[in-house]
Design a protein around this motif. Structure first.
Motif, PDB file in Angstrom:
ATOM      1  N   LEU A  77      -5.694  -4.323  -0.373  1.00  0.00           N
ATOM      2  CA  LEU A  77      -4.342  -3.957   0.435  1.00  0.00           C
ATOM      3  C   LEU A  77      -4.718  -3.558   1.847  1.00  0.00           C
ATOM      4  O   LEU A  77      -4.144  -3.733   2.825  1.00  0.00           O
ATOM      5  N   LEU A  78      -5.986  -2.898   1.867  1.00  0.00           N
ATOM      6  CA  LEU A  78      -6.066  -2.401   3.226  1.00  0.00           C
ATOM      7  C   LEU A  78      -7.806  -2.986   3.357  1.00  0.00           C
ATOM      8  O   LEU A  78      -8.728  -1.842   3.494  1.00  0.00           O
ATOM      9  N   GLN A 134       3.556   2.276  -4.778  1.00  0.00           N
ATOM     10  CA  GLN A 134       2.582   1.878  -5.967  1.00  0.00           C
ATOM     11  C   GLN A 134       3.099   2.349  -7.249  1.00  0.00           C
ATOM     12  O   GLN A 134       4.355   2.598  -7.337  1.00  0.00           O
ATOM     13  N   GLN A 153     -12.254   8.333  -0.034  1.00  0.00           N
ATOM     14  CA  GLN A 153     -10.739   8.208  -0.643  1.00  0.00           C
ATOM     15  C   GLN A 153     -10.670   8.176  -1.895  1.00  0.00           C
ATOM     16  O   GLN A 153      -9.898   9.143  -2.757  1.00  0.00           O
ATOM     17  N   THR A 206     -10.798  -1.358   5.678  1.00  0.00           N
ATOM     18  CA  THR A 206     -11.411   0.119   5.380  1.00  0.00           C
ATOM     19  C   THR A 206     -12.949  -0.143   5.292  1.00  0.00           C
ATOM     20  O   THR A 206     -13.253  -0.739   4.393  1.00  0.00           O
ATOM     21  N   PRO A 214      -7.498  -1.427  -5.216  1.00  0.00           N
ATOM     22  CA  PRO A 214      -6.173  -1.528  -4.439  1.00  0.00           C
ATOM     23  C   PRO A 214      -6.607  -1.313  -2.848  1.00  0.00           C
ATOM     24  O   PRO A 214      -5.677  -1.996  -2.002  1.00  0.00           O
ATOM     25  N   ILE A 215      -7.554  -0.458  -2.398  1.00  0.00           N
ATOM     26  CA  ILE A 215      -8.018  -0.428  -1.182  1.00  0.00           C
ATOM     27  C   ILE A 215      -8.514  -1.564  -0.567  1.00  0.00           C
ATOM     28  O   ILE A 215      -7.875  -2.127   0.521  1.00  0.00           O
ATOM     29  N   THR A 268      -3.960   4.412  -2.099  1.00  0.00           N
ATOM     30  CA  THR A 268      -3.761   3.752  -0.973  1.00  0.00           C
ATOM     31  C   THR A 268      -2.894   4.798   0.062  1.00  0.00           C
ATOM     32  O   THR A 268      -2.249   4.242   1.018  1.00  0.00           O
ATOM     33  N   ASN A 269      -2.722   5.989  -0.266  1.00  0.00           N
ATOM     34  CA  ASN A 269      -1.787   7.108   0.376  1.00  0.00           C
ATOM     35  C   ASN A 269      -0.316   6.528   0.402  1.00  0.00           C
ATOM     36  O   ASN A 269       0.013   6.438   1.513  1.00  0.00           O
ATOM     37  N   ALA A 321       0.774  -1.232  -0.114  1.00  0.00           N
ATOM     38  CA  ALA A 321      -0.094   0.024   0.106  1.00  0.00           C
ATOM     39  C   ALA A 321       0.885   1.282  -0.023  1.00  0.00           C
ATOM     40  O   ALA A 321       0.410   2.452  -0.395  1.00  0.00           O
TER      41      ALA A 321
END
Lengths: 322, 322
Positions: free
Chosen positions: B123-124, B96, B135, B127, B119-120, B173-174, B93
């Motif tokens: 990978l996360l 990228q 986001q 959330t 991706p969120i 994903t920051n 995350a």
């Protein structure tokens, strides 16, 4: 009389049953013997279409819907298929972007070269072979004799493009039309190939139409340029004049947007938006939605090409320099 | 120097090629031959070189898309190339990638919202849905995309718009670190400046670190803080951007710089030695650049030069530079 004179050339493609859209909307071009012209534009601007139309190669369903292509006073568009074959690949050669598409993968380099030569000349095999080897040497291909028996896949991209150039030169053409000849190649190979094309054109007094999106390449190789936008020529003139003092806002924008024009880490100048597709052109000047000088007149009337620029508000020299 | 965000130590990548059925030889392609780079937080580290030099392989190895044959890859001092996938996910995350061709990197059947949410979700996974939506909207706004694009499919967008979407996906994903592999090469000239500006702005707003892979030195000069010049899987020169343009130390760097077409013209008139990349399967014993190098001597052909630091801080792998 100019060697090549393109007058008000239009190319159209059908849209639906009755309608047509124009990919070229009236382009003029003239080229003298030995002159090198750059045709610059983004994808979809019509620059490749222009090259194909000159050689009457527009494929169905497209068609040349108007204009003339006068080559030594003869309209190429009126010639029979047989007639144009005497010119295409003979007095006018083409070099395309991807040499792997131009070369036949199942024939040796020698076979393809000799075939090209024999299609246009009455010449014995032995003589043809000799001439081909000579041309391969001219384009700096190492061990030219043995390369005659090589297949295209056995050569690197740079060597393949050299072979394509050698084939283009075989028939001693008066004009070479090169459509993005180095776009698929690496920078150092690009420099070699362009230097080679430049040298060969100069030595043999061959005229060149170089189609590219790269202003740097054009600046290095050509004497005059034509800037195309949405199927029209928006600016033309001597290469260094246009690069030093562009008059059309689009040309000026392209030049200002180059990374070498801005300091490190600074924002680049950017032209807003993108070029409209030919199916959705705005009324008036096609560039008006992106142009900072656009006025009501620009949104109503297409500006004619006058004094080298097709714009109602051409930049003055001091503006262009800033 | 501060703690590097990404570091490679002696990175090697070998690809086994298909064996000929009559041969016992097992040909191996050497894509990376001992690459050491360390990337500082907040910088734009550029990797330049021609096709086949290993620049894309380096980017992909750092991203974990390829497993290195030897060497180490560290992210914030943590070794990531040997980490198991469960541990690595949160690190993915943070790292990228933006690819060259936005026509290939976006799934044509997935709308923009799903492309960005993926991706969120992957990978996360913890959330909450509302936060995912928030986001996605925030990165769309940050990359200059219209919020109404969310339900639309990639084919509805132009190349420049697609690349914005691809950049938005990389940001969702920051991440702290982004590998951008030729992100503007497939775009039109007037769009390239827009995307470069976007990358510059995002770096300023979010403190991003870039690994920027390109073949275009004029972009490097504008964009890069430091540059690594690669040739056949090795770093030939590594220096501050200004230093590499003001005082290129390696003969290959000089060759690359000379190959850039100039707007003022004249650089294709110089004589140049034709050159080809050696075969990455049968690497030369000594310096890989020796066959093309004007300075090469017996030592260069026998002994591969190591990267060493010169007086001005530049690192170069050449026996003949001081």
């Amino acid at each position: 009389m100019a060697m090549l004179e393109v007058q008000d050339l239009h190319v159209a493609f059908p849209r639906g049953k009755r309608d047509e859209v124009e990919a070229l909307r009236g382009v003029n071009l003239h080229l003298e013997k030995g002159e090198r012209l750059g045709v610059v534009g983004e994808s979809g601007a019509g620059k490749s279409m222009l090259a194909f139309a000159i050689l009457n190669l527009i494929a169905d369903p497209g068609r040349v819907s108007g204009g003339r292509v006068m080559f030594h006073g003869e309209n190429l568009l009126d010639l029979s298929e047989r007639g144009i074959r005497g010119i295409r690949g003979n007095r006018i050669s083409m070099i395309f972007q991807d040499p792997m598409v131009t070369l036949n993968p199942v024939l040796t380099i020698g076979t393809q070269m000799i075939e090209t030569l024999k299609a246009h000349r009455k010449i014995s095999d032995a003589e043809a072979r000799k001439l081909c080897i000579e041309r391969l040497k001219q384009v700096a291909i190492p061990s030219a004799e043995s390369r005659m028996d090589a297949y295209p896949h056995e050569l690197s991209g740079g060597l393949r493009q050299r072979v394509v150039i050698a084939i283009a030169l075989l028939t001693d053409p008066e004009l070479i039309i090169a459509d993005e000849p180095t776009t698929a190649l690496d920078v150092t190979i690009q420099a070699e190939i362009m230097a080679l094309i430049l040298k060969l054109c100069r030595e043999n007094d061959v005229a060149l139409i170089l189609i590219t999106h790269d202003l740097g390449v054009v600046a290095e190789v050509t004497e005059r340029i034509m800037i195309m936008y949405a199927g029209l020529c928006v600016e033309e003139g001597r290469t260094q004049d246009i690069i030093n003092a562009p008059r059309h806002p689009y040309t000026a924008g392209l030049l200002k947007a180059l990374p070498q024009k801005a300091g490190r880490g600074q924002r680049l100048y950017q032209i807003p938006g993108s070029m409209p597709p030919i199916t959705a052109l705005p009324p008036g000047c096609a560039y008006n939605p992106r142009c900072e000088f656009a006025a009501d007149r620009c949104r109503a009337t297409i500006p004619p090409l006058a004094g080298g620029v097709a714009c109602f508000h051409p930049l003055q020299e001091e503006e262009a320099a800033s | 120097m501060t703690q590097p965000i990404v570091e490679t130590r002696g990175l090697e990548m070998r690809f086994a090629l298909p064996t000929h059925f009559l041969s016992r030889e097992k040909p191996v392609l050497h894509a990376l031959n001992g690459v050491d780079v360390s990337i500082q937080p907040g910088e734009s580290f550029c990797v330049v070189g021609e096709s086949g030099c290993g620049k894309t392989t380096l980017g992909r190895a750092i991203m974990g898309l390829l497993a290195p044959s030897a060497g180490e890859i560290l992210f914030r001092d943590q070794r990531i190339d040997t980490m198991d996938e469960r541990m690595r996910k949160p690190i993915r995350a943070e790292m990228q990638m933006v690819f060259q061709n936005p026509y290939a990197s976006l799934n044509p059947r997935r709308n923009v919202f799903d492309t960005l949410a993926e991706p969120i979700r992957h990978l996360l996974p913890d959330t909450p849905a509302a936060e995912v939506r928030e986001q996605v909207e925030s990165v769309l706004a940050a990359t200059g995309c219209d919020p109404s694009w969310q339900r639309r499919l990639p084919h509805e967008f132009s190349g420049g718009q697609r690349q914005r979407i691809a950049i938005a996906r990389a940001l969702v994903t920051n991440p702290a670190f982004i590998v951008a592999d030729e992100p503007i090469s497939a775009l039109d000239v007037s769009i390239q400046a827009q995307i470069l500006n976007l990358l510059t702005d995002l770096q300023a707003d979010r403190g991003l670190t870039y690994l920027f892979i390109t073949h275009d030195l004029s972009v490097v000069e504008h964009f890069g803080s430091r540059v690594a010049v690669m040739y056949l899987g090795q770093v030939m020169e590594l220096a501050e951007t200004q230093a590499i343009f003001a005082q290129p130390k390696h003969p290959y760097t000089r060759l690359l710089l000379e190959a850039i077409p100039k707007l003022e013209g004249g650089s294709f008139d110089k004589p140049r030695t034709p050159g080809e990349l050696p075969d990455p399967v049968n690497l030369p014993v000594g310096c890989p650049f020796a066959p093309r190098c004007p300075l090469a001597d017996a030592r260069c052909r026998a002994e591969r030069p190591k990267l060493r630091t010169l007086a001005n801080g530049t690192q170069a792998a050449c026996h003949h530079t001081e």
